[in-house]
Design an enzyme around this catalytic site. Structure first.
Site, mmCIF file in Angstrom:
data_model
loop_
_atom_site.group_PDB
_atom_site.id
_atom_site.type_symbol
_atom_site.label_atom_id
_atom_site.label_comp_id
_atom_site.label_asym_id
_atom_site.label_seq_id
_atom_site.Cartn_x
_atom_site.Cartn_y
_atom_site.Cartn_z
ATOM 1 N N GLU A 217 -2.974 -23.907 -127.922
ATOM 2 C CA GLU A 217 -4.169 -24.730 -127.727
ATOM 3 C C GLU A 217 -3.856 -25.825 -126.714
ATOM 4 O O GLU A 217 -2.751 -26.369 -126.677
ATOM 5 C CB GLU A 217 -4.583 -25.353 -129.056
ATOM 6 C CG GLU A 217 -5.815 -26.253 -128.960
ATOM 7 C CD GLU A 217 -6.167 -26.917 -130.287
ATOM 8 O OE1 GLU A 217 -7.358 -27.218 -130.485
ATOM 9 O OE2 GLU A 217 -5.261 -27.143 -131.112
ATOM 10 N N LYS B 169 -13.865 -22.960 -129.382
ATOM 11 C CA LYS B 169 -13.459 -23.332 -130.741
ATOM 12 C C LYS B 169 -14.676 -23.726 -131.570
ATOM 13 O O LYS B 169 -15.498 -24.552 -131.147
ATOM 14 C CB LYS B 169 -12.467 -24.490 -130.665
ATOM 15 C CG LYS B 169 -11.879 -24.941 -131.986
ATOM 16 C CD LYS B 169 -10.866 -26.056 -131.741
ATOM 17 C CE LYS B 169 -10.212 -26.546 -133.007
ATOM 18 N NZ LYS B 169 -9.245 -27.633 -132.716
ATOM 19 N N CYS C 235 -6.617 -23.112 -133.594
ATOM 20 C CA CYS C 235 -6.081 -24.197 -134.422
ATOM 21 C C CYS C 235 -6.845 -24.423 -135.728
ATOM 22 O O CYS C 235 -6.707 -23.661 -136.671
ATOM 23 C CB CYS C 235 -5.991 -25.461 -133.586
ATOM 24 S SG CYS C 235 -4.857 -26.709 -134.264
#
Length: 271
Positions: free
Chosen positions: A41, A113, A154
């Site tokens: 990330e 994300k 993440c």
């Protein structure tokens, strides 16, 4: 069997320096016979000073890191699962966006994300990702040399519905690039990664940020490759940036799904 490379980074505030690190990893991976490189990330920029970071957050068509990786993929023929970059959207918000770059330099997939890291930890660390970033809303999979790849980033790892969707899509492997904090990593990183591999009966490849960064934060590291049974095949530790390798074996996926057909046995539960 397909060999993949996992890049553990300590990204800083200079995108060009970070790009050089990723390009070197693609070149090294090509020399080792790997077909793909997975990066963490925020591979292109880690900077919690958003005013300073804003100077480097540009639309994806202008992003120097993305351009450098695409050029390196053309030269090496190696695919890149570029964990994420901070990119500017047309509406003025930022996206935490992952990319899959194919061996000819094309963008095979994009993933924004979905879950924003808005937390207050007991250590005193406070994070508000949603103050700058807009959340994505789409589940993304893509065919790669290593099989069907599902994308996440993440904090997404804490939300099982996304991984249930990736399991239903029969992903062969799932990327979970991360910049995990040290306290949350110590508590939950290995546990969550293994659980996601087991429930999807798929490989999990998790390139991570590690160590002390220029902006003052510290990240947990321990980039992982985990097989569909939950066995850890690769752990790059929590000390330094480095490149590691793992094998993706389609026969292992079939073996696990035959022994424990949880995807086939899954039921929809009414609420």
């Amino acid at each position: 069997m397909t060999k993949v490379a996992v890049l553990q980074m300590t990204s800083g505030i200079d995108p060009e320096a970070n790009a050089r690190t990723i390009v070197a990893a693609l070149e090294a991976a090509a020399g080792e016979g790997a077909t793909m490189v997975f990066t963490p990330e925020m591979s292109g920029l880690i900077d919690r000073d958003r005013k300073r970071a804003a100077l480097s957050v540009v639309p994806e068509g202008e992003d120097r890191v993305l351009a450098a990786v695409r050029e390196a993929s053309v030269r090496t023929g190696v695919w890149a699962a570029l964990g994420s970059l901070a990119v500017a959207r047309e509406d003025g918000r930022w996206a935490n966006r992952g990319f899959v770059i194919d061996g000819s330099g094309g963008i095979a997939a994009r993933y924004d994300k979905i879950h924003m890291f808005d937390v207050d930890l007991a250590t005193g660390e406070s994070w508000r990702e949603s103050n700058a970033y807009a959340a994505g809303d789409s589940v993304v999979t893509v065919e790669t040399p290593a099989g069907r790849l599902g994308l996440s980033i993440c904090y997404d790892i804490r939300f099982p519905a996304l991984f249930e969707a990736l399991g239903r899509a029969r992903c062969d492997l799932i990327a979970i690039p991360a910049a995990f904090t040290v306290p949350t990593g110590q508590a939950h990183w290995h546990l969550l990664q293994r659980a996601r591999a087991i429930e999807a009966s798929a490989y999990v490849v998790s390139a991570a940020q590690v160590g002390k960064h220029e902006d003052g934060r510290a990240t947990y590291g321990h980039s992982l490759a985990i097989d569909p049974w939950g066995e850890v095949l690769l752990d790059l530790g929590g000390e330094r940036a480095r490149l590691g390798f793992a094998e993706i074996d389609p026969a292992r996926i079939a073996e696990v799904r035959a022994q424990l057909p949880s995807l086939a046995n899954r039921q929809t539960i009414a609420t």
